[in-house]
Design a protein around this motif. Structure first.
Motif, PDB file in Angstrom:
ATOM      1  N   SER A   1      -6.405  -0.728  16.129  1.00 21.13           N
ATOM      2  CA  SER A   1      -5.587  -1.416  17.138  1.00 21.13           C
ATOM      3  C   SER A   1      -4.162  -1.616  16.639  1.00 21.13           C
ATOM      4  O   SER A   1      -3.211  -1.613  17.429  1.00 21.13           O
ATOM      5  N   ALA A   2      -3.988  -1.774  15.335  1.00 19.70           N
ATOM      6  CA  ALA A   2      -2.648  -1.961  14.773  1.00 19.70           C
ATOM      7  C   ALA A   2      -1.789  -0.708  14.912  1.00 19.70           C
ATOM      8  O   ALA A   2      -0.562  -0.777  14.783  1.00 19.70           O
ATOM      9  N   CYS A   3      -2.424   0.437  15.188  1.00 19.29           N
ATOM     10  CA  CYS A   3      -1.690   1.697  15.299  1.00 19.29           C
ATOM     11  C   CYS A   3      -1.047   1.886  16.672  1.00 19.29           C
ATOM     12  O   CYS A   3      -0.219   2.792  16.844  1.00 19.29           O
ATOM     13  N   ALA A   4      -1.433   1.072  17.629  1.00 18.45           N
ATOM     14  CA  ALA A   4      -0.903   1.220  18.986  1.00 18.45           C
ATOM     15  C   ALA A   4       0.611   1.074  18.990  1.00 18.45           C
ATOM     16  O   ALA A   4       1.151   0.089  18.480  1.00 18.45           O
ATOM     17  N   GLY A   5       1.294   2.053  19.525  1.00 14.46           N
ATOM     18  CA  GLY A   5       2.748   2.009  19.618  1.00 14.46           C
ATOM     19  C   GLY A   5       3.469   2.505  18.384  1.00 14.46           C
ATOM     20  O   GLY A   5       4.697   2.632  18.398  1.00 14.46           O
ATOM     21  N   CYS A   6       2.746   2.805  17.313  1.00 16.88           N
ATOM     22  CA  CYS A   6       3.385   3.297  16.087  1.00 16.88           C
ATOM     23  C   CYS A   6       3.869   4.729  16.308  1.00 16.88           C
ATOM     24  O   CYS A   6       3.122   5.563  16.848  1.00 16.88           O
TER      25      CYS A   6
ATOM     26  N   MET B   1       0.855  -1.200   0.000  1.00 13.12           N
ATOM     27  CA  MET B   1       0.000   0.000   0.000  1.00 13.12           C
ATOM     28  C   MET B   1       0.885   1.243   0.000  1.00 13.12           C
ATOM     29  O   MET B   1       1.779   1.371   0.833  1.00 13.12           O
ATOM     30  N   SER B   2       0.662   2.192  -0.916  1.00 15.41           N
ATOM     31  CA  SER B   2       1.569   3.310  -1.123  1.00 15.41           C
ATOM     32  C   SER B   2       1.532   4.324   0.012  1.00 15.41           C
ATOM     33  O   SER B   2       2.466   5.098   0.172  1.00 15.41           O
ATOM     34  N   ASP B   3       0.434   4.356   0.798  1.00 14.91           N
ATOM     35  CA  ASP B   3       0.340   5.347   1.860  1.00 14.91           C
ATOM     36  C   ASP B   3       0.687   4.773   3.231  1.00 14.91           C
ATOM     37  O   ASP B   3       0.314   5.327   4.254  1.00 14.91           O
ATOM     38  N   VAL B   4       1.410   3.683   3.247  1.00 16.37           N
ATOM     39  CA  VAL B   4       1.882   3.081   4.496  1.00 16.37           C
ATOM     40  C   VAL B   4       3.325   3.505   4.724  1.00 16.37           C
ATOM     41  O   VAL B   4       4.187   3.235   3.893  1.00 16.37           O
ATOM     42  N   PRO B   5       3.645   4.212   5.827  1.00 13.33           N
ATOM     43  CA  PRO B   5       5.027   4.627   6.091  1.00 13.33           C
ATOM     44  C   PRO B   5       5.958   3.431   6.234  1.00 13.33           C
ATOM     45  O   PRO B   5       5.540   2.324   6.597  1.00 13.33           O
ATOM     46  N   ASP B   6       7.241   3.663   5.944  1.00  9.60           N
ATOM     47  CA  ASP B   6       8.229   2.581   6.010  1.00  9.60           C
ATOM     48  C   ASP B   6       8.373   2.003   7.415  1.00  9.60           C
ATOM     49  O   ASP B   6       8.671   0.818   7.576  1.00  9.60           O
ATOM     50  N   ASN B   7       8.180   2.852   8.430  1.00  9.89           N
ATOM     51  CA  ASN B   7       8.370   2.392   9.808  1.00  9.89           C
ATOM     52  C   ASN B   7       7.064   1.981  10.481  1.00  9.89           C
ATOM     53  O   ASN B   7       6.982   1.875  11.702  1.00  9.89           O
ATOM     54  N   ALA B   8       6.010   1.772   9.682  1.00 10.39           N
ATOM     55  CA  ALA B   8       4.712   1.386  10.250  1.00 10.39           C
ATOM     56  C   ALA B   8       4.714  -0.095  10.638  1.00 10.39           C
ATOM     57  O   ALA B   8       5.399  -0.908  10.023  1.00 10.39           O
ATOM     58  N   PRO B   9       3.923  -0.463  11.637  1.00  8.32           N
ATOM     59  CA  PRO B   9       3.825  -1.869  12.041  1.00  8.32           C
ATOM     60  C   PRO B   9       2.993  -2.678  11.041  1.00  8.32           C
ATOM     61  O   PRO B   9       2.378  -2.119  10.127  1.00  8.32           O
ATOM     62  N   ALA B  10       2.978  -3.977  11.227  1.00  8.10           N
ATOM     63  CA  ALA B  10       2.158  -4.843  10.385  1.00  8.10           C
ATOM     64  C   ALA B  10       0.682  -4.490  10.537  1.00  8.10           C
ATOM     65  O   ALA B  10       0.252  -3.996  11.586  1.00  8.10           O
ATOM     66  N   HIS B  11      -0.076  -4.687   9.463  1.00  2.61           N
ATOM     67  CA  HIS B  11      -1.519  -4.425   9.441  1.00  2.61           C
ATOM     68  C   HIS B  11      -1.849  -2.934   9.566  1.00  2.61           C
ATOM     69  O   HIS B  11      -2.941  -2.568  10.007  1.00  2.61           O
ATOM     70  N   CYS B  12      -0.917  -2.073   9.167  1.00  6.26           N
ATOM     71  CA  CYS B  12      -1.192  -0.627   9.157  1.00  6.26           C
ATOM     72  C   CYS B  12      -2.337  -0.356   8.183  1.00  6.26           C
ATOM     73  O   CYS B  12      -2.313  -0.811   7.037  1.00  6.26           O
ATOM     74  N   PRO B  13      -3.365   0.399   8.595  1.00  3.96           N
ATOM     75  CA  PRO B  13      -4.492   0.660   7.699  1.00  3.96           C
ATOM     76  C   PRO B  13      -4.186   1.683   6.609  1.00  3.96           C
ATOM     77  O   PRO B  13      -4.991   1.866   5.693  1.00  3.96           O
ATOM     78  N   GLY B  14      -3.025   2.367   6.694  1.00  3.54           N
ATOM     79  CA  GLY B  14      -2.685   3.394   5.714  1.00  3.54           C
ATOM     80  C   GLY B  14      -3.014   4.787   6.221  1.00  3.54           C
ATOM     81  O   GLY B  14      -3.979   4.976   6.966  1.00  3.54           O
ATOM     82  N   THR B  15      -2.231   5.769   5.824  1.00  7.82           N
ATOM     83  CA  THR B  15      -2.385   7.122   6.360  1.00  7.82           C
ATOM     84  C   THR B  15      -3.668   7.804   5.916  1.00  7.82           C
ATOM     85  O   THR B  15      -4.135   8.743   6.561  1.00  7.82           O
TER      86      THR B  15
END
Length: 327
Positions: A24-29, A1-15
Protein backbone atom coordinates in the motif's frame (compact mmCIF):
# COMPACT_ATOMS: atom_id res chain seq x y z
CA UNK A 1 17.62 0.81 3.98
CA UNK A 2 20.13 0.78 1.08
CA UNK A 3 17.65 -0.42 -1.56
CA UNK A 4 15.14 2.37 -0.99
CA UNK A 5 15.22 5.01 -3.80
CA UNK A 6 15.76 8.63 -2.79
CA UNK A 7 12.35 9.66 -4.15
CA UNK A 8 10.44 6.81 -2.47
CA UNK A 9 7.57 7.58 -0.07
CA UNK A 10 7.62 6.79 3.64
CA UNK A 11 7.36 3.10 4.60
CA UNK A 12 8.84 1.95 1.27
CA UNK A 13 9.43 -1.82 1.56
CA UNK A 14 12.62 -1.61 -0.55
CA UNK A 15 13.24 -2.56 -4.17
CA UNK A 16 14.32 -6.12 -3.33
CA UNK A 17 11.32 -6.89 -1.13
CA UNK A 18 8.68 -9.33 -2.36
CA UNK A 19 6.19 -6.51 -1.69
CA UNK A 20 8.07 -4.00 -3.87
CA UNK A 21 5.60 -2.20 -6.10
CA UNK A 22 2.68 -4.05 -4.49
CA UNK A 23 2.46 -2.74 -0.92
CA UNK A 24 0.00 0.00 0.00
CA UNK A 25 2.94 2.34 0.64
CA UNK A 26 3.87 2.00 -3.05
CA UNK A 27 0.69 3.69 -4.27
CA UNK A 28 1.58 6.84 -6.17
CA UNK A 29 5.34 6.18 -6.09
CA UNK A 30 7.00 7.02 -9.45
CA UNK A 31 9.04 3.81 -9.15
CA UNK A 32 6.05 1.51 -8.59
CA UNK A 33 5.89 -0.14 -12.02
CA UNK A 34 9.68 -0.61 -12.16
CA UNK A 35 9.79 -2.21 -8.71
CA UNK A 36 6.81 -4.47 -9.37
CA UNK A 37 8.35 -5.97 -12.52
CA UNK A 38 11.96 -6.24 -11.34
CA UNK A 39 13.51 -9.52 -10.15
CA UNK A 40 13.39 -9.99 -6.35
CA UNK A 41 15.62 -11.62 -3.77
CA UNK A 42 19.11 -13.09 -4.10
CA UNK A 43 19.85 -14.60 -7.49
CA UNK A 44 22.12 -17.65 -7.60
CA UNK A 45 23.25 -16.75 -11.14
CA UNK A 46 24.77 -13.42 -10.09
CA UNK A 47 28.03 -15.10 -9.10
CA UNK A 48 28.31 -16.65 -12.56
CA UNK A 49 27.61 -13.27 -14.16
CA UNK A 50 30.23 -11.63 -11.93
CA UNK A 51 32.83 -14.22 -12.92
CA UNK A 52 32.11 -13.77 -16.62
CA UNK A 53 31.99 -9.96 -16.44
CA UNK A 54 35.22 -9.78 -14.44
CA UNK A 55 37.14 -9.78 -17.73
CA UNK A 56 34.96 -7.11 -19.37
CA UNK A 57 36.25 -3.72 -18.31
CA UNK A 58 33.71 -1.17 -19.57
CA UNK A 59 30.05 -1.79 -20.38
CA UNK A 60 28.28 0.84 -22.48
CA UNK A 61 24.50 0.63 -22.80
CA UNK A 62 23.14 2.37 -25.92
CA UNK A 63 19.59 3.51 -25.13
CA UNK A 64 16.80 5.46 -26.78
CA UNK A 65 13.36 6.58 -25.73
CA UNK A 66 11.80 5.91 -29.13
CA UNK A 67 12.39 3.45 -31.92
CA UNK A 68 13.64 4.54 -35.31
CA UNK A 69 16.19 7.08 -34.06
CA UNK A 70 19.21 5.07 -35.25
CA UNK A 71 20.14 3.54 -31.91
CA UNK A 72 21.13 0.12 -33.27
CA UNK A 73 23.01 1.69 -36.15
CA UNK A 74 24.92 3.92 -33.73
CA UNK A 75 25.64 1.01 -31.36
CA UNK A 76 27.08 -1.00 -34.26
CA UNK A 77 29.09 1.95 -35.56
CA UNK A 78 30.39 2.58 -32.05
CA UNK A 79 31.51 -1.05 -31.73
CA UNK A 80 33.27 -0.97 -35.11
CA UNK A 81 34.91 2.37 -34.33
CA UNK A 82 36.18 1.17 -30.94
CA UNK A 83 37.55 -1.98 -32.59
CA UNK A 84 39.28 0.19 -35.19
CA UNK A 85 41.06 1.92 -32.31
CA UNK A 86 42.62 -1.41 -31.40
CA UNK A 87 40.23 -2.14 -28.52
CA UNK A 88 38.84 -5.58 -27.76
CA UNK A 89 35.09 -5.11 -28.25
CA UNK A 90 31.88 -7.08 -27.84
CA UNK A 91 28.49 -6.08 -29.26
CA UNK A 92 25.54 -7.52 -27.31
CA UNK A 93 22.10 -7.14 -28.89
CA UNK A 94 19.42 -7.45 -26.18
CA UNK A 95 16.58 -6.25 -28.40
CA UNK A 96 14.92 -9.65 -28.15
CA UNK A 97 11.88 -8.86 -30.30
CA UNK A 98 13.72 -6.80 -32.93
CA UNK A 99 17.36 -7.94 -33.20
CA UNK A 100 19.38 -5.85 -35.66
CA UNK A 101 22.99 -6.82 -35.00
CA UNK A 102 23.20 -9.73 -37.50
CA UNK A 103 22.02 -7.49 -40.36
CA UNK A 104 24.06 -4.44 -39.37
CA UNK A 105 27.29 -6.41 -38.95
CA UNK A 106 26.84 -8.45 -42.12
CA UNK A 107 26.59 -11.70 -40.15
CA UNK A 108 23.16 -12.90 -41.27
CA UNK A 109 23.01 -16.67 -41.46
CA UNK A 110 25.72 -17.21 -38.85
CA UNK A 111 25.03 -19.44 -35.86
CA UNK A 112 26.05 -19.51 -32.22
CA UNK A 113 28.11 -22.52 -31.18
CA UNK A 114 28.09 -24.02 -27.71
CA UNK A 115 30.97 -25.70 -25.93
CA UNK A 116 31.75 -26.84 -22.43
CA UNK A 117 32.80 -23.30 -21.50
CA UNK A 118 29.64 -21.63 -22.83
CA UNK A 119 28.30 -19.92 -25.95
CA UNK A 120 30.83 -18.67 -28.49
CA UNK A 121 29.95 -15.24 -29.94
CA UNK A 122 30.17 -14.65 -33.68
CA UNK A 123 33.24 -12.67 -34.76
CA UNK A 124 33.00 -10.04 -37.46
CA UNK A 125 36.62 -9.05 -36.89
CA UNK A 126 39.40 -10.52 -34.78
CA UNK A 127 38.70 -8.01 -32.01
CA UNK A 128 34.93 -7.59 -32.45
CA UNK A 129 32.54 -10.30 -31.18
CA UNK A 130 28.75 -10.17 -31.62
CA UNK A 131 25.90 -11.93 -29.81
CA UNK A 132 22.21 -11.68 -30.65
CA UNK A 133 19.08 -13.79 -30.54
CA UNK A 134 19.04 -13.19 -34.29
CA UNK A 135 21.70 -15.90 -34.63
CA UNK A 136 19.39 -18.38 -32.91
CA UNK A 137 16.21 -17.97 -34.94
CA UNK A 138 15.53 -20.67 -37.56
CA UNK A 139 13.79 -18.05 -39.70
CA UNK A 140 14.88 -14.38 -39.39
CA UNK A 141 11.33 -13.27 -40.25
CA UNK A 142 9.77 -15.18 -37.33
CA UNK A 143 8.30 -12.98 -34.60
CA UNK A 144 9.66 -13.44 -31.07
CA UNK A 145 6.55 -13.32 -28.87
CA UNK A 146 7.93 -13.56 -25.35
CA UNK A 147 6.82 -12.17 -22.01
CA UNK A 148 9.21 -10.42 -19.66
CA UNK A 149 10.47 -13.41 -17.62
CA UNK A 150 11.64 -15.28 -20.72
CA UNK A 151 13.39 -12.17 -22.06
CA UNK A 152 15.09 -11.68 -18.70
CA UNK A 153 16.27 -15.29 -18.68
CA UNK A 154 17.91 -14.93 -22.10
CA UNK A 155 19.63 -11.67 -21.13
CA UNK A 156 20.97 -13.42 -18.05
CA UNK A 157 22.30 -16.20 -20.28
CA UNK A 158 23.99 -13.67 -22.55
CA UNK A 159 25.80 -12.26 -19.50
CA UNK A 160 26.78 -15.50 -17.77
CA UNK A 161 27.15 -18.04 -20.59
CA UNK A 162 28.73 -16.15 -23.50
CA UNK A 163 32.52 -16.59 -23.65
CA UNK A 164 33.47 -12.99 -24.34
CA UNK A 165 37.03 -13.33 -23.16
CA UNK A 166 38.92 -10.21 -22.14
CA UNK A 167 37.17 -7.09 -23.46
CA UNK A 168 37.92 -3.38 -23.21
CA UNK A 169 34.32 -2.53 -24.11
CA UNK A 170 31.02 -4.38 -24.21
CA UNK A 171 28.54 -2.29 -26.22
CA UNK A 172 24.95 -3.24 -25.38
CA UNK A 173 22.25 -2.42 -27.91
CA UNK A 174 19.02 -2.20 -25.90
CA UNK A 175 15.47 -1.91 -27.27
CA UNK A 176 13.72 1.48 -27.09
CA UNK A 177 12.12 2.55 -23.82
CA UNK A 178 12.60 1.50 -20.20
CA UNK A 179 11.08 -1.95 -19.86
CA UNK A 180 12.05 -5.44 -18.70
CA UNK A 181 15.22 -5.70 -20.76
CA UNK A 182 16.63 -2.44 -19.41
CA UNK A 183 15.74 -3.19 -15.80
CA UNK A 184 17.21 -6.66 -16.05
CA UNK A 185 20.58 -5.79 -17.53
CA UNK A 186 21.05 -2.77 -15.25
CA UNK A 187 20.24 -4.81 -12.15
CA UNK A 188 22.25 -7.86 -13.23
CA UNK A 189 25.36 -5.76 -13.88
CA UNK A 190 24.95 -3.77 -10.69
CA UNK A 191 24.28 -6.77 -8.48
CA UNK A 192 27.15 -8.77 -9.97
CA UNK A 193 29.69 -5.98 -9.48
CA UNK A 194 32.18 -6.26 -6.65
CA UNK A 195 31.88 -3.72 -3.81
CA UNK A 196 33.72 -0.54 -4.67
CA UNK A 197 35.00 2.36 -2.64
CA UNK A 198 32.65 5.17 -1.71
CA UNK A 199 32.36 7.85 -4.36
CA UNK A 200 33.21 5.50 -7.24
CA UNK A 201 29.76 5.52 -8.83
CA UNK A 202 29.58 3.47 -12.02
CA UNK A 203 32.66 1.35 -11.23
CA UNK A 204 32.34 -2.39 -11.84
CA UNK A 205 34.03 -5.63 -10.90
CA UNK A 206 36.62 -5.29 -13.67
CA UNK A 207 37.74 -1.88 -12.44
CA UNK A 208 36.03 -0.10 -15.32
CA UNK A 209 32.69 1.62 -15.59
CA UNK A 210 29.10 0.81 -16.50
CA UNK A 211 27.53 3.75 -18.31
CA UNK A 212 24.92 4.73 -20.90
CA UNK A 213 24.83 6.68 -24.14
CA UNK A 214 21.38 7.89 -25.23
CA UNK A 215 20.46 8.32 -28.91
CA UNK A 216 17.74 10.67 -30.10
CA UNK A 217 16.59 12.71 -33.06
CA UNK A 218 15.95 16.48 -32.88
CA UNK A 219 12.15 16.32 -32.65
CA UNK A 220 10.60 17.37 -29.36
CA UNK A 221 8.59 14.13 -29.16
CA UNK A 222 11.88 12.23 -29.16
CA UNK A 223 13.62 14.57 -26.72
CA UNK A 224 10.73 14.17 -24.26
CA UNK A 225 11.57 10.47 -24.03
CA UNK A 226 15.27 11.25 -23.62
CA UNK A 227 14.37 12.85 -20.30
CA UNK A 228 12.67 9.62 -19.29
CA UNK A 229 15.78 7.63 -20.22
CA UNK A 230 17.92 9.95 -18.11
CA UNK A 231 15.48 9.52 -15.22
CA UNK A 232 15.68 5.74 -15.61
CA UNK A 233 19.48 5.81 -15.54
CA UNK A 234 19.44 7.87 -12.35
CA UNK A 235 17.04 5.44 -10.67
CA UNK A 236 19.16 2.39 -11.48
CA UNK A 237 22.47 4.12 -10.73
CA UNK A 238 23.75 4.18 -14.30
CA UNK A 239 25.96 7.08 -15.34
CA UNK A 240 25.01 8.86 -18.57
CA UNK A 241 28.03 9.72 -20.70
CA UNK A 242 26.04 11.84 -23.11
CA UNK A 243 23.27 12.17 -25.68
CA UNK A 244 23.83 11.62 -29.39
CA UNK A 245 21.52 13.62 -31.67
CA UNK A 246 21.09 11.64 -34.87
CA UNK A 247 19.69 12.78 -38.23
CA UNK A 248 19.99 16.44 -37.20
CA UNK A 249 20.93 17.56 -40.74
CA UNK A 250 18.74 15.18 -42.74
CA UNK A 251 16.71 17.09 -45.33
CA UNK A 252 14.14 15.66 -47.72
CA UNK A 253 12.46 17.78 -50.36
CA UNK A 254 8.68 17.33 -50.39
CA UNK A 255 8.51 16.79 -54.17
CA UNK A 256 10.59 13.61 -53.74
CA UNK A 257 8.08 11.98 -51.36
CA UNK A 258 5.43 9.64 -52.71
CA UNK A 259 3.00 7.04 -51.37
CA UNK A 260 2.47 3.43 -52.39
CA UNK A 261 -0.66 1.31 -52.25
CA UNK A 262 -1.40 -2.30 -53.04
CA UNK A 263 -1.95 -1.58 -56.71
CA UNK A 264 1.63 -0.32 -56.99
CA UNK A 265 2.86 -3.92 -57.00
CA UNK A 266 2.47 -6.05 -60.11
CA UNK A 267 2.67 -9.30 -58.17
CA UNK A 268 -0.75 -9.64 -56.64
CA UNK A 269 -2.76 -6.59 -55.66
CA UNK A 270 -3.81 -6.17 -52.05
CA UNK A 271 -2.27 -9.49 -51.03
CA UNK A 272 1.18 -8.51 -52.31
CA UNK A 273 4.09 -7.98 -49.95
CA UNK A 274 5.01 -4.33 -50.48
CA UNK A 275 8.11 -4.39 -48.30
CA UNK A 276 10.59 -4.38 -51.19
CA UNK A 277 8.66 -1.72 -53.11
CA UNK A 278 8.41 0.55 -50.08
CA UNK A 279 12.10 0.14 -49.33
CA UNK A 280 13.00 1.00 -52.90
CA UNK A 281 10.82 4.10 -52.82
CA UNK A 282 12.24 5.26 -49.49
CA UNK A 283 15.79 4.67 -50.69
CA UNK A 284 15.16 6.73 -53.82
CA UNK A 285 13.61 9.57 -51.81
CA UNK A 286 15.78 9.66 -48.72
CA UNK A 287 19.36 8.81 -49.67
CA UNK A 288 21.52 11.87 -49.12
CA UNK A 289 24.97 12.15 -50.72
CA UNK A 290 27.70 11.91 -48.09
CA UNK A 291 25.73 9.71 -45.72
CA UNK A 292 26.38 6.43 -47.46
CA UNK A 293 28.67 3.49 -46.76
CA UNK A 294 31.49 3.20 -44.31
CA UNK A 295 34.03 3.80 -47.08
CA UNK A 296 33.13 7.52 -47.00
CA UNK A 297 35.50 8.31 -44.14
CA UNK A 298 35.48 12.05 -44.84
CA UNK A 299 31.67 12.32 -44.89
CA UNK A 300 30.19 14.60 -42.20
CA UNK A 301 28.52 11.64 -40.47
CA UNK A 302 31.81 9.70 -40.32
CA UNK A 303 33.70 12.69 -38.94
CA UNK A 304 31.01 13.25 -36.31
CA UNK A 305 31.06 9.58 -35.33
CA UNK A 306 34.83 9.60 -34.86
CA UNK A 307 34.56 12.69 -32.66
CA UNK A 308 31.90 10.98 -30.52
CA UNK A 309 33.99 7.82 -30.20
CA UNK A 310 37.06 9.78 -29.16
CA UNK A 311 35.04 11.64 -26.55
CA UNK A 312 33.59 8.40 -25.16
CA UNK A 313 37.07 6.85 -24.92
CA UNK A 314 38.44 9.97 -23.22
CA UNK A 315 35.53 10.27 -20.79
CA UNK A 316 35.70 6.60 -19.82
CA UNK A 317 39.46 6.77 -19.33
CA UNK A 318 39.17 9.94 -17.22
CA UNK A 319 36.41 8.45 -15.07
CA UNK A 320 38.38 5.25 -14.50
CA UNK A 321 41.52 7.19 -13.62
CA UNK A 322 39.70 9.45 -11.17
CA UNK A 323 37.72 6.74 -9.38
CA UNK A 324 39.18 5.10 -6.28
CA UNK A 325 40.41 1.54 -6.70
CA UNK A 326 38.11 -1.30 -5.66
CA UNK A 327 38.52 -2.63 -2.13
Amino acid sequence: MSDVPDNAPAHCPGTQSEDAGKASACAGCPNQSVCASAPKGPDPDLQAIAERMASVKNKLLVLSGKGGVGKSTFATQLAFALAAQGKEVGLLDIDICGPSAPKLTGLEGEEVHQSGSGWSPVYVEENLAVMSIGFMLPNPDDAVIWRGPRKNALIKQFLKDVVWGSLDYLVVDAPPGTSDEHISIAQFLKAAAAPVAAGSSGRNIAGGMDAAVIVTTPQEVSIIDVRKEVSFCRKVGLQVLGVVENMSTLQVGLPTLRFLNSSSSSSGGAAADLTAAVQAALHEALVVPGLGGSQQRDAPSAVALQAIVQKIIADVAAANAAAPAST
